[in-house]
Motif scaffolding. Sequence first.
Motif, PDB file in Angstrom:
ATOM      1  N   HIS A   1       0.879  -1.173  -0.014  1.00  0.00           N
ATOM      2  CA  HIS A   1       0.078   0.024   0.029  1.00  0.00           C
ATOM      3  C   HIS A   1       0.901   1.319  -0.035  1.00  0.00           C
ATOM      4  CE1 HIS A   1      -3.944   1.849   0.504  1.00  0.00           C
ATOM      5  NE2 HIS A   1      -3.523   2.578   1.443  1.00  0.00           N
TER       6      HIS A   1
ATOM      7  N   GLY B   1      -5.111   1.443  10.157  1.00  0.00           N
ATOM      8  CA  GLY B   1      -5.936   0.659   9.426  1.00  0.00           C
ATOM      9  C   GLY B   1      -5.501  -0.066   8.239  1.00  0.00           C
ATOM     10  N   ASN B   2      -4.695   0.144   7.688  1.00  0.00           N
ATOM     11  CA  ASN B   2      -3.951  -0.728   6.900  1.00  0.00           C
ATOM     12  C   ASN B   2      -3.436  -1.738   7.184  1.00  0.00           C
ATOM     13  OD1 ASN B   2      -4.694   0.888   3.794  1.00  0.00           O
ATOM     14  ND2 ASN B   2      -3.586   2.504   4.936  1.00  0.00           N
TER      15      ASN B   2
ATOM     16  N   ASP C   1      -3.998  -3.508  10.075  1.00  0.00           N
ATOM     17  CA  ASP C   1      -5.096  -4.045  10.669  1.00  0.00           C
ATOM     18  C   ASP C   1      -5.831  -4.975   9.286  1.00  0.00           C
ATOM     19  OD1 ASP C   1      -4.962  -3.246  12.963  1.00  0.00           O
ATOM     20  OD2 ASP C   1      -6.526  -1.872  12.853  1.00  0.00           O
ATOM     21  N   ARG C   2      -5.878  -4.656   8.086  1.00  0.00           N
ATOM     22  CA  ARG C   2      -6.242  -5.125   6.866  1.00  0.00           C
ATOM     23  C   ARG C   2      -5.152  -6.046   6.652  1.00  0.00           C
ATOM     24  NH1 ARG C   2      -5.247  -3.591   1.514  1.00  0.00           N
ATOM     25  NH2 ARG C   2      -4.488  -1.674   2.497  1.00  0.00           N
ATOM     26  N   LEU C   3      -4.011  -5.595   6.371  1.00  0.00           N
ATOM     27  CA  LEU C   3      -3.138  -6.538   5.666  1.00  0.00           C
ATOM     28  C   LEU C   3      -2.631  -7.755   6.366  1.00  0.00           C
ATOM     29  CD1 LEU C   3      -0.780  -3.700   4.199  1.00  0.00           C
ATOM     30  CD2 LEU C   3      -2.549  -5.378   2.714  1.00  0.00           C
TER      31      LEU C   3
ATOM     32  N   GLN D   1      -4.129  -9.665   7.962  1.00  0.00           N
ATOM     33  CA  GLN D   1      -5.051 -10.913   7.770  1.00  0.00           C
ATOM     34  C   GLN D   1      -4.769 -11.642   6.516  1.00  0.00           C
ATOM     35  OE1 GLN D   1      -7.663 -10.803  10.142  1.00  0.00           O
ATOM     36  NE2 GLN D   1      -6.899  -8.880  10.754  1.00  0.00           N
TER      37      GLN D   1
ATOM     38  N   HIS E   1      -0.408 -10.031  -3.821  1.00  0.00           N
ATOM     39  CA  HIS E   1      -0.965  -8.917  -3.846  1.00  0.00           C
ATOM     40  C   HIS E   1       0.106  -7.650  -4.301  1.00  0.00           C
ATOM     41  CE1 HIS E   1      -1.979  -4.940  -1.722  1.00  0.00           C
ATOM     42  NE2 HIS E   1      -3.162  -5.107  -2.185  1.00  0.00           N
TER      43      HIS E   1
END
Length: 324
Positions: free
Chosen positions: A219, A295-296, A298-300, A302, A311
């Motif tokens: 990201h 936030g990013n 927390d998403r990545l 996973q 990705h």
Amino acid sequence: MAERLILLDFEKPLAELENRIDQVRNLAKENGIEADDKIVEQITQLELRADSLRQEIFNSLTPMQRMQVARHPRRPSTYDYIQAMTDDWMELHGDRRGNDDPALVGGFARLGEHPVIILGHQKGRDTKDNVARNFGMASPGGYRKALRLMEHADRFGIPVITFIDTPGAYPGVAAEEQGQGEAIAVNLRQMFSFGIPIVCTVIGEGGSGGALGIGVGNHLMMFEHSIYTVATPEACAAILWRDAAKSYKAAEALKITATDLKSLGVVDQILPEPIGGAHRNPLAAAATLKEALIGNLDRLIQLEPGQLKQHRYEKFRQIGVFLE
């Protein structure tokens, strides 16, 4: 008041208005009438006008003006963001090959609930500090230090955060002799192979391979007044037109702004800055960055290691794709 001592050309009308507000406020205080309704109303109107003018100026900046903001001497640096956002910061030194480049710093920290490794270019605050840190232009030792820390992060499953703020890698003879191009190329190759989340942010000036050396991530974010470019507008103008004065023309053509790069699919997210630039309110800029990073992450986190690699691969394969 300290920030007003370093004015950009397009900020002068705003500075004049702010000076007028200070003069009215000081005169009222000297005469003991600062609570007078007419004085309060006059100051309020002037402050509203200043806010409106500041918003008008910074909402219509040219690419060259955005570059001036990105290079502002008071703009928050990697160390500033680390201090404002993280806990338990422990800087690590050396590439284990005899070098420790102060232009590229890194270490362990805790960001919210996430243990992370942070890497970033570090410019100086004054002339002496800038010389010591080579104006944020890293040498091969800096990129090899970054690679050592990223390999450590990959070994122990720790996310990596990078802060990009450099006019480019150091182009000196010594750097070339030590393998500048090779060091950056190895970083590019290895960053694609890591099975950990990597989040990159352009906090100021992202220039050439010096930025890419720590810029391969899952990201990529940019602050709205930062720039990201294959070459500085001055260098581009000197190459194409043999005239550095045409840098404004090069800045337009290079598409260096966050908005342009987001529309081209190079950047994933634009972070808003306080009106007037991040240097106007560094703590607010740091809060915005911290929220986006957490936030990013927390998403990545996973995603499985293989998914993170895929990705990252697909993200970069899509850059530059177009339809006729």
